[in-house]
Design a protein around this motif. Structure first.
Motif, PDB file in Angstrom:
ATOM      1  N   ASP A 111     -10.747 -52.126  -5.566  1.00 61.74           N
ATOM      2  CA  ASP A 111     -11.105 -52.462  -4.183  1.00 61.74           C
ATOM      3  C   ASP A 111     -10.355 -53.707  -3.710  1.00 61.74           C
ATOM      4  O   ASP A 111      -9.885 -53.757  -2.571  1.00 61.74           O
ATOM      5  CB  ASP A 111     -12.611 -52.687  -4.053  1.00 61.74           C
ATOM      6  CG  ASP A 111     -13.408 -51.400  -4.183  1.00 61.74           C
ATOM      7  OD1 ASP A 111     -12.833 -50.312  -3.969  1.00 61.74           O
ATOM      8  OD2 ASP A 111     -14.609 -51.483  -4.504  1.00 61.74           O
ATOM      9  N   ASP A 112     -10.248 -54.710  -4.595  1.00 63.61           N
ATOM     10  CA  ASP A 112      -9.487 -55.908  -4.234  1.00 63.61           C
ATOM     11  C   ASP A 112      -8.025 -55.553  -3.986  1.00 63.61           C
ATOM     12  O   ASP A 112      -7.419 -56.018  -3.027  1.00 63.61           O
ATOM     13  CB  ASP A 112      -9.581 -56.965  -5.343  1.00 63.61           C
ATOM     14  CG  ASP A 112     -10.949 -57.623  -5.408  1.00 63.61           C
ATOM     15  OD1 ASP A 112     -11.508 -57.923  -4.342  1.00 63.61           O
ATOM     16  OD2 ASP A 112     -11.446 -57.832  -6.527  1.00 63.61           O
ATOM     17  N   TRP A 113      -7.452 -54.709  -4.852  1.00 64.86           N
ATOM     18  CA  TRP A 113      -6.062 -54.296  -4.678  1.00 64.86           C
ATOM     19  C   TRP A 113      -5.887 -53.526  -3.372  1.00 64.86           C
ATOM     20  O   TRP A 113      -4.908 -53.733  -2.645  1.00 64.86           O
ATOM     21  CB  TRP A 113      -5.592 -53.473  -5.873  1.00 64.86           C
ATOM     22  CG  TRP A 113      -4.186 -52.978  -5.720  1.00 64.86           C
ATOM     23  CD1 TRP A 113      -3.769 -51.684  -5.692  1.00 64.86           C
ATOM     24  CD2 TRP A 113      -2.996 -53.767  -5.557  1.00 64.86           C
ATOM     25  NE1 TRP A 113      -2.403 -51.620  -5.522  1.00 64.86           N
ATOM     26  CE2 TRP A 113      -1.911 -52.888  -5.438  1.00 64.86           C
ATOM     27  CE3 TRP A 113      -2.757 -55.132  -5.490  1.00 64.86           C
ATOM     28  CZ2 TRP A 113      -0.596 -53.327  -5.266  1.00 64.86           C
ATOM     29  CZ3 TRP A 113      -1.445 -55.576  -5.304  1.00 64.86           C
ATOM     30  CH2 TRP A 113      -0.389 -54.675  -5.201  1.00 64.86           C
ATOM     31  N   PHE A 156      -9.332 -57.840 -11.789  1.00 61.61           N
ATOM     32  CA  PHE A 156      -8.942 -57.617 -10.396  1.00 61.61           C
ATOM     33  C   PHE A 156      -9.209 -56.150 -10.068  1.00 61.61           C
ATOM     34  O   PHE A 156      -8.515 -55.260 -10.553  1.00 61.61           O
ATOM     35  CB  PHE A 156      -7.465 -57.976 -10.203  1.00 61.61           C
ATOM     36  CG  PHE A 156      -7.085 -58.282  -8.790  1.00 61.61           C
ATOM     37  CD1 PHE A 156      -7.332 -59.528  -8.243  1.00 61.61           C
ATOM     38  CD2 PHE A 156      -6.477 -57.330  -8.000  1.00 61.61           C
ATOM     39  CE1 PHE A 156      -6.972 -59.828  -6.933  1.00 61.61           C
ATOM     40  CE2 PHE A 156      -6.122 -57.605  -6.692  1.00 61.61           C
ATOM     41  CZ  PHE A 156      -6.366 -58.857  -6.156  1.00 61.61           C
ATOM     42  N   SER A 157     -10.202 -55.905  -9.241  1.00 55.90           N
ATOM     43  CA  SER A 157     -10.685 -54.535  -9.020  1.00 55.90           C
ATOM     44  C   SER A 157      -9.759 -53.707  -8.133  1.00 55.90           C
ATOM     45  O   SER A 157      -8.928 -54.238  -7.387  1.00 55.90           O
ATOM     46  CB  SER A 157     -12.076 -54.572  -8.391  1.00 55.90           C
ATOM     47  OG  SER A 157     -11.983 -54.932  -7.026  1.00 55.90           O
ATOM     48  N   GLN A 214      -7.528 -53.953  -0.684  1.00 54.61           N
ATOM     49  CA  GLN A 214      -7.544 -54.944   0.391  1.00 54.61           C
ATOM     50  C   GLN A 214      -6.193 -55.654   0.502  1.00 54.61           C
ATOM     51  O   GLN A 214      -5.730 -55.928   1.609  1.00 54.61           O
ATOM     52  CB  GLN A 214      -8.657 -55.969   0.164  1.00 54.61           C
ATOM     53  CG  GLN A 214     -10.043 -55.420   0.431  1.00 54.61           C
ATOM     54  CD  GLN A 214     -11.094 -56.485   0.208  1.00 54.61           C
ATOM     55  OE1 GLN A 214     -11.342 -56.900  -0.919  1.00 54.61           O
ATOM     56  NE2 GLN A 214     -11.694 -56.933   1.297  1.00 54.61           N
ATOM     57  N   ASP A 241     -10.134 -62.333  -7.437  1.00 48.96           N
ATOM     58  CA  ASP A 241     -10.390 -61.284  -6.454  1.00 48.96           C
ATOM     59  C   ASP A 241      -9.604 -61.570  -5.180  1.00 48.96           C
ATOM     60  O   ASP A 241      -8.938 -62.600  -5.065  1.00 48.96           O
ATOM     61  CB  ASP A 241     -11.891 -61.136  -6.169  1.00 48.96           C
ATOM     62  CG  ASP A 241     -12.547 -62.433  -5.715  1.00 48.96           C
ATOM     63  OD1 ASP A 241     -11.854 -63.318  -5.166  1.00 48.96           O
ATOM     64  OD2 ASP A 241     -13.763 -62.568  -5.916  1.00 48.96           O
ATOM     65  N   PHE A 242      -9.698 -60.654  -4.231  1.00 50.42           N
ATOM     66  CA  PHE A 242      -8.963 -60.792  -2.980  1.00 50.42           C
ATOM     67  C   PHE A 242      -9.442 -61.999  -2.188  1.00 50.42           C
ATOM     68  O   PHE A 242      -8.639 -62.690  -1.557  1.00 50.42           O
ATOM     69  CB  PHE A 242      -9.102 -59.512  -2.154  1.00 50.42           C
ATOM     70  CG  PHE A 242      -8.355 -59.547  -0.848  1.00 50.42           C
ATOM     71  CD1 PHE A 242      -6.966 -59.593  -0.826  1.00 50.42           C
ATOM     72  CD2 PHE A 242      -9.036 -59.534   0.355  1.00 50.42           C
ATOM     73  CE1 PHE A 242      -6.262 -59.632   0.372  1.00 50.42           C
ATOM     74  CE2 PHE A 242      -8.341 -59.561   1.560  1.00 50.42           C
ATOM     75  CZ  PHE A 242      -6.956 -59.611   1.573  1.00 50.42           C
TER      76      PHE A 242
END
Length: 147
Positions: free
Chosen positions: A32-34, A29-30, A36, A117-118
Motif C-alpha cells: 500500500d505504501d508503494w 515497506f508495504s 502511494q 512507510d510513505f
C-alpha cells in the motif's frame, strides 16, 4: 560491465517488479505504501535501472525541494541496487544517473535507512532535518585543483 544498463523513469507496468526489490531491501515497506509512492508522481520521481535482459535491477525515488540549511536538495529516501553478481556496478550507474538529474541542486541526500512507510517519506519535518543520510555536495564545476 556498464554497457546494457538503462536508467529511465519507472513505467507503471514495472511498478510491481520494482516493489519486489523493495521487499528484499525493506520488508516493512508495504504494498500500500508503494502504491502511494507510485501514485504520487507529481511529488516523487521514480527511476529504475534495467539490465540487458529487461529485468529491473535498481530503483530510486527522489524529490527536489528547498532545505533550510542545504539549499536546493535532491532527497533520495529509496535507493535499491540488487544483483548477485553486479550490485556495485548497478549502484554506481544508478547513483551517476541521479547526479546527472540533480543539476541545479546544492546537495543530494541518500537516506541512511529505508523509510518505514510513505508517511515518513512525505513528512516535511523529516525533509528539513539535516542529521539523517549521506549528504553529497552537488558541485557542477570542476575543482580548481583539478584544472
Amino acid at each position: 560491465m556498464t554497457s546494457g544498463y538503462h536508467v529511465r523513469l519507472l513505467h507503471t507496468e514495472d511498478a510491481l517488479h520494482a516493489y519486489s526489490l523493495i521487499q528484499v531491501a525493506a520488508p516493512c515497506f508495504s504494498a500500500d505504501d508503494w502504491a502511494q509512492v507510485v501514485a504520487s508522481a507529481d511529488r516523487w520521481t521514480l527511476v529504475s535501472l534495467k539490465d540487458p535482459a529487461g529485468y529491473v535491477r535498481g530503483l530510486a525515488a527522489y524529490r527536489i525541494g528547498t532545505h533550510p540549511i542545504a539549499g536546493r536538495l535532491m532527497d533520495v529516501p529509496i535507493f535499491v541496487a540488487a544483483s548477485v553478481i553486479d550490485d556495485v556496478t548497478i549502484a554506481d550507474v544508478l547513483f551517476t544517473s541521479l547526479r546527472r538529474r540533480s543539476v541545479g541542486c546544492d546537495f543530494m541526500r541518500l537516506w541512511g535507512r529505508f523509510p518505514s512507510d510513505f508517511a515518513e517519506m512525505e513528512n516535511e519535518d523529516r525533509f528539513h532535518q539535516w542529521d539523517h543520510g549521506l549528504m553529497v555536495r552537488v558541485d557542477q564545476k570542476p575543482s580548481p585543483a583539478l584544472l
